[in-house]
Structures are given as C-alpha cells and as structure tokens.
Design a protein around this motif. Structure first.
Motif, PDB file in Angstrom:
ATOM      1  N   TYR A  97      10.089   6.023 -10.884  1.00  0.00           N
ATOM      2  CA  TYR A  97       9.626   4.801 -10.234  1.00  0.00           C
ATOM      3  C   TYR A  97      10.745   3.936  -9.653  1.00  0.00           C
ATOM      4  O   TYR A  97      10.543   3.251  -8.658  1.00  0.00           O
ATOM      5  CB  TYR A  97       8.799   3.970 -11.221  1.00  0.00           C
ATOM      6  CG  TYR A  97       7.444   4.561 -11.507  1.00  0.00           C
ATOM      7  CD1 TYR A  97       6.422   4.472 -10.577  1.00  0.00           C
ATOM      8  CD2 TYR A  97       7.187   5.225 -12.698  1.00  0.00           C
ATOM      9  CE1 TYR A  97       5.168   5.011 -10.832  1.00  0.00           C
ATOM     10  CE2 TYR A  97       5.939   5.771 -12.970  1.00  0.00           C
ATOM     11  CZ  TYR A  97       4.934   5.661 -12.028  1.00  0.00           C
ATOM     12  OH  TYR A  97       3.703   6.202 -12.279  1.00  0.00           O
TER      13      TYR A  97
ATOM     14  N   SER B  38      11.936   1.120 -10.627  1.00  0.00           N
ATOM     15  CA  SER B  38      11.942  -0.280 -11.075  1.00  0.00           C
ATOM     16  C   SER B  38      10.725  -0.540 -11.950  1.00  0.00           C
ATOM     17  O   SER B  38       9.709   0.171 -11.866  1.00  0.00           O
ATOM     18  CB  SER B  38      11.918  -1.245  -9.889  1.00  0.00           C
ATOM     19  OG  SER B  38      10.662  -1.194  -9.214  1.00  0.00           O
ATOM     20  N   VAL B  39      10.833  -1.582 -12.783  1.00  0.00           N
ATOM     21  CA  VAL B  39       9.716  -1.979 -13.635  1.00  0.00           C
ATOM     22  C   VAL B  39       8.540  -2.427 -12.780  1.00  0.00           C
ATOM     23  O   VAL B  39       7.371  -2.142 -13.078  1.00  0.00           O
ATOM     24  CB  VAL B  39      10.151  -3.107 -14.589  1.00  0.00           C
ATOM     25  CG1 VAL B  39       8.970  -3.578 -15.436  1.00  0.00           C
ATOM     26  CG2 VAL B  39      11.294  -2.652 -15.482  1.00  0.00           C
ATOM     27  N   GLU B  40       8.840  -3.115 -11.683  1.00  0.00           N
ATOM     28  CA  GLU B  40       7.782  -3.601 -10.795  1.00  0.00           C
ATOM     29  C   GLU B  40       6.960  -2.446 -10.232  1.00  0.00           C
ATOM     30  O   GLU B  40       5.739  -2.539 -10.102  1.00  0.00           O
ATOM     31  CB  GLU B  40       8.384  -4.423  -9.651  1.00  0.00           C
ATOM     32  CG  GLU B  40       9.024  -5.737 -10.072  1.00  0.00           C
ATOM     33  CD  GLU B  40      10.362  -5.556 -10.785  1.00  0.00           C
ATOM     34  OE1 GLU B  40      10.774  -6.487 -11.508  1.00  0.00           O
ATOM     35  OE2 GLU B  40      10.985  -4.477 -10.633  1.00  0.00           O
ATOM     36  N   ALA B  41       7.653  -1.354  -9.915  1.00  0.00           N
ATOM     37  CA  ALA B  41       6.950  -0.189  -9.369  1.00  0.00           C
ATOM     38  C   ALA B  41       6.041   0.446 -10.415  1.00  0.00           C
ATOM     39  O   ALA B  41       4.968   0.967 -10.081  1.00  0.00           O
ATOM     40  CB  ALA B  41       7.956   0.829  -8.845  1.00  0.00           C
TER      41      ALA B  41
ATOM     42  N   HIS C 237       4.418  -1.187 -12.831  1.00  0.00           N
ATOM     43  CA  HIS C 237       3.231  -2.050 -12.902  1.00  0.00           C
ATOM     44  C   HIS C 237       2.340  -1.860 -11.677  1.00  0.00           C
ATOM     45  O   HIS C 237       1.101  -1.838 -11.793  1.00  0.00           O
ATOM     46  CB  HIS C 237       3.651  -3.513 -13.038  1.00  0.00           C
ATOM     47  CG  HIS C 237       4.136  -3.867 -14.413  1.00  0.00           C
ATOM     48  ND1 HIS C 237       3.330  -4.454 -15.361  1.00  0.00           N
ATOM     49  CD2 HIS C 237       5.338  -3.694 -15.006  1.00  0.00           C
ATOM     50  CE1 HIS C 237       4.014  -4.641 -16.481  1.00  0.00           C
ATOM     51  NE2 HIS C 237       5.243  -4.190 -16.288  1.00  0.00           N
ATOM     52  N   GLN C 238       2.945  -1.722 -10.515  1.00  0.00           N
ATOM     53  CA  GLN C 238       2.162  -1.538  -9.304  1.00  0.00           C
ATOM     54  C   GLN C 238       1.398  -0.229  -9.320  1.00  0.00           C
ATOM     55  O   GLN C 238       0.272  -0.132  -8.814  1.00  0.00           O
ATOM     56  CB  GLN C 238       3.071  -1.607  -8.071  1.00  0.00           C
ATOM     57  CG  GLN C 238       2.328  -1.530  -6.745  1.00  0.00           C
ATOM     58  CD  GLN C 238       1.245  -2.595  -6.595  1.00  0.00           C
ATOM     59  OE1 GLN C 238       1.415  -3.731  -7.044  1.00  0.00           O
ATOM     60  NE2 GLN C 238       0.115  -2.236  -5.996  1.00  0.00           N
TER      61      GLN C 238
ATOM     62  N   HIS D 157      -1.689  -0.722 -11.318  1.00  0.00           N
ATOM     63  CA  HIS D 157      -2.634  -1.500 -10.528  1.00  0.00           C
ATOM     64  C   HIS D 157      -3.338  -0.613  -9.510  1.00  0.00           C
ATOM     65  O   HIS D 157      -4.554  -0.691  -9.321  1.00  0.00           O
ATOM     66  CB  HIS D 157      -1.903  -2.643  -9.816  1.00  0.00           C
ATOM     67  CG  HIS D 157      -2.767  -3.380  -8.844  1.00  0.00           C
ATOM     68  ND1 HIS D 157      -2.694  -3.161  -7.484  1.00  0.00           N
ATOM     69  CD2 HIS D 157      -3.733  -4.319  -9.026  1.00  0.00           C
ATOM     70  CE1 HIS D 157      -3.569  -3.928  -6.872  1.00  0.00           C
ATOM     71  NE2 HIS D 157      -4.212  -4.647  -7.783  1.00  0.00           N
TER      72      HIS D 157
ATOM     73  N   GLY E 282       1.644  -6.443 -20.161  1.00  0.00           N
ATOM     74  CA  GLY E 282       1.383  -5.776 -18.894  1.00  0.00           C
ATOM     75  C   GLY E 282      -0.079  -5.453 -18.692  1.00  0.00           C
ATOM     76  O   GLY E 282      -0.632  -5.655 -17.601  1.00  0.00           O
TER      77      GLY E 282
END
Length: 466
Positions: A194, A196-199, A201-202, A205, A225
């Motif tokens: 991924y 990144s951590v943001e990726a 989570h996305q 989603h 999360g």
C-alpha cells in the motif's frame, strides 16, 4: 474492482500453487460445482490427495505441459513470470485469474458474507461458518486456514449463504460482490503493497463501498479505524445498514462483564433494546469475544434465534494456529499462534496471561518479513515485553529478499523483559529451560516457528517429566 467471471465462462481450470490453503479452497469449491480441475504445486502435500480423491488431476513440479487443455488458469500472488506454467498460459493467451477472482466465480448465486480486517478475520469467518452450519443453514465457506471444527477450510453447502475470508494484503478483496461486510479492525500493515497508512484505510473504504443498497456493514466499535469507517459509511451511504459491536458503550452489539470461566471465556452480550444473552466461548481473550460478537451480529441478520447463535459459537473450538494448544508436559502448557503483527502478538500474550493465571508466560517469536520488521520492530518489542521471557528467532523472509540492516536484533533491542536472540537449533532447549509447572509457553509467528512446539514439548518432558 476487476472483471467478474461466471463459472460457465471458465471451462477447464488449472490452478497453480494448488496445495496452498487459499488456492486449494478454490479448487475444492470448483470441483463441487462440477468443473474440470487440474493443478500443480512445487511439492507433495497432504491436501493434494484430498483433491485427487475429489476428482482433480494433480501434478507435483511445474512444467508447461501440465496445463493440458485448460481454458482458464488460477494463480496466487506468489506465481510470477518465469514459472514455466505461467509463461505457457501467457503464450497461449489463456484467461489468467487471481485466486480471489476464481473464488468470486464460485460465489455466483449466493448471499455473500465477507470478513475483512488486519487481525481476527480467520477466526471470525470460522465462527460464522460454524455457527451457521450448527444452526442447519448449510453455508458454503472459504477460510484462510484449516479448521478442525469444520473439517476443511472450504466446503460447498446446500444453502444460499456463502461465507468468505476477504484478504486485504494485496487489495484482492476488491474482486468480490459482498452482501454483508464485517470489518474486525483496520491498522497499518502490508505497507510494502500500500505504501502508506492512508492507502490502507482507503482500501477498506473502497471494499465497504462495494455493498449494494440495503447491504449490511458490521464494524468493531472498539477499533479506531473500523469505527471511523462505520461513521463515514453512515454519512456517505444512507442506503446501507451499518451496525457496530464491541465493549464501547455506544456499540449496537455490546459486550459486558468479560471474564474467564472454567477454561472458557464468557460475557454478557446486549444485542437490542433491553435484550441480552450470555455468551461463552472456548477461545481465550477479549479479542475472541469480539470476534464472536461480530459472528453473532451476522447470525441475527441471517435469521438465527439468539440462543441458537450463542450455542453454535460456544461449540467452536478454534482455527489452526490461532491460540492452538500443542500439548502439556511437566505441568507446562504449550500453545502456537499465527500472530505476525504487533497488535496480534499483544492479543495473543494477553490471552496467554489469562490462561496462565499465576503462572509465567514465555514466548518464542519469529518476525515475518523484513519490511514488516523494519516498520514495526519497536511495537513488536513492546508487545513481547508482556511476557516474562521473550526469545526471538531470525526473520522468516517468505517472499522477500533481505533489507540491509534489518535483522531480529531490531526487535530484541526494544525488549523490556528477559530473553533475546536465539538460534533455531537452540530455541527449544533455551525456552523450555525457563519454564516451571503452571507456566505457559507460546510459539508465535507466521513462519516455521510453529515447528518448534513439538521440540519444546520434548525438552519439557526431559527436564520436568510427562
């Protein structure tokens, strides 16, 4: 989401890496659906005999001619260019599907329940499948581990419900069309994929967004999360049903008064306005009570009577390598766990503490992947420090090449307890020497550390007797 395929489009199917737990599950379900199946693995494995008996043509050792007259090839993520069968499939222009796409094809015509999360998805998926089967629903299921309580990790049932573990490691869960999504938790992991951590989570989603109108999203309220995802989906998708579970006061399925009870774990589960039931399971730790609560929520949605749901959950005895009891010698109990993320290690050791009572807890840990060790060595050291002694093996590389400077010493430098580095050959004797009657020893990790359990038991018998 990738292109969806139906079973009647696939023709004859050849599966590469067919002995792996994920690919063998797809093969088993395709055979049950009447497809002509062949497959190859690098070595002979017990599961291959099971697949032969079910009607598959099996090869050991990769060769281009093994494809025969296949129309479709199914591969796992580890199959790459340079494999003679893969290269042959490409040269012939055959349809090549990822394992998850093959599994998605077998879901056709079912009510699909998927379980995703950084931790706990195998146990939660197993609990759901077992609970539904005990209640007479006869689900089809596919799970990422062998489940003694279920017989296999995959089975084609007579009912319309399909329960599947959804793997987020490479975002392949985007290949499914779920009607129900369970999210146990969302944390940083698989950052080699991924970035990144943001990726991360996305990606969860995007997965939850696959749900159709009136689909059900079930999220753990105790995990930051997962809780944030539930709130976001309530805002963005008012057409969905969103439920939460956990110890949190505002959880829709709330757990109360968790406590050990005669080698089992129990709590009160509030599941509606003034409605509650007693939940008791054979799996140790609050994290497994949470997994059971998620399964209970699914059971209610499938129309189960609450008492039938908790009865089924209480009869489940666990998934392979999830706090797996390996044996006892000299009054010392030995367990094995697949935990390979700091949060999982911490949960396993907390469960060990509860099981040990006044006894000590000793752990033999094997880091899995250089990238994960580099990212989380501090957190691993902190989690392992919950044990009274913690010994660490060298990193299990799996699919990765070494990263300069990344060794298990990064983990041991963060330990705040007794222990340190240990070699594979000395591990069993070193760990067994720490233990006395009443203690618990755990082998933890996703690599071959699991093989140390029998050696530790042998050492304990020599030192302490049977």
């Amino acid at each position: 989401m990738q292109e969806l395929h139906t079973l009647d489009q696939l023709g004859k199917v050849h599966l590469m890496g067919i002995g792996g737990v994920g690919v063998s599950a797809v093969a088993r379900l395709m055979l049950a659906r009447g497809l002509t199946v062949s497959g190859t693995d690098a070595k002979e494995l017990p599961v291959l005999d099971d697949l032969r008996e079910a009607g598959a043509r099996i090869h050991v050792g990769y060769a281009a001619e093994n494809l025969g007259d296949a129309d479709t090839v199914v591969i796992s993520s580890i199959i790459k260019a340079g494999n003679p069968e893969y290269d042959e499939a490409v040269s012939r222009g055959l349809r090549i599907l990822h394992r998850s796409q093959g599994l998605a094809a077998t879901m056709e015509g079912h009510h699909v329940i998927t379980v995703a999360g950084t931790h706990g998805k195998t146990t939660t998926t197993s609990l759901i499948a077992f609970m539904l089967r005990e209640a007479g629903i006869s689900p089809t299921f596919a799970i990422g581990a062998n489940i003694a309580s279920l017989g296999f990790n995959a089975e084609y049932g007579a009912g319309r419900v399909f329960v599947a573990e959804a793997d987020e490691s490479d975002a392949s869960f985007m290949n499914y069309q779920p009607d129900v999504v369970v999210i146990t938790n969302i944390e940083a992991d698989h950052l080699d994929h991924y970035g990144s951590v943001e990726a991360v989570h996305q990606s969860f989603h995007a997965f939850a967004s696959l749900l159709p109108a009136d689909g059900l999203l079930i999220c753990c309220a105790d995990d930051e999360g997962s809780r944030a995802l539930a709130a976001r989906m309530r805002r963005e998708r008012p057409d969905l049903r969103v439920q939460t579970y956990g110890f949190s006061e505002d959880a829709d399925r709330r757990l109360l008064d968790a406590h050990p009870r005669d080698n089992r774990f129990a709590c009160t589960l509030e599941w509606g306005s003034g409605q509650e039931t007693d939940l008791e399971i054979a799996l140790p730790g609050n994290h497994n009570l949470l997994n059971a609560a998620a399964a209970f929520a699914v059971g209610l949605d499938c129309g189960l009577d609450p008492e039938a749901a908790v009865e089924g959950l209480g009869a489940f005895t666990g998934a392979a390598r999830r706090f797996d009891f390996r044996g006892e010698a000299g009054g010392v109990r030995v367990y094995d766990d697949y935990a390979h993320h700091p949060t999982e290690v911490l949960a396993a050791l907390r469960a060990a503490r509860a099981v040990a009572g006044t006894g000590a807890v000793h752990v033999l840990f094997q880091p899995h992947l250089f990238s994960r060790t580099n990212e989380f060595h501090r957190e691993f050291g902190q989690a392992l420090s919950l044990a009274d002694t913690a010994y660490v093996l060298e990193i299990y590389p799996a699919r990765e090449t070494p990263i300069p400077g990344v060794t298990s010493e990064l983990v041991t430098k963060e330990l705040d307890t007794a222990g340190g580095l240990v070699s594979t050959g000395q591990a069993a004797s070193v760990v067994a020497a720490c233990a006395k009657p009443g203690d618990v020893i755990m082998t933890i990790g996703a690599g071959d550390v699991t093989e140390q359990g029998s050696a530790i038991l042998a050492e304990l018998r020599t030192r302490l007797g049977s």
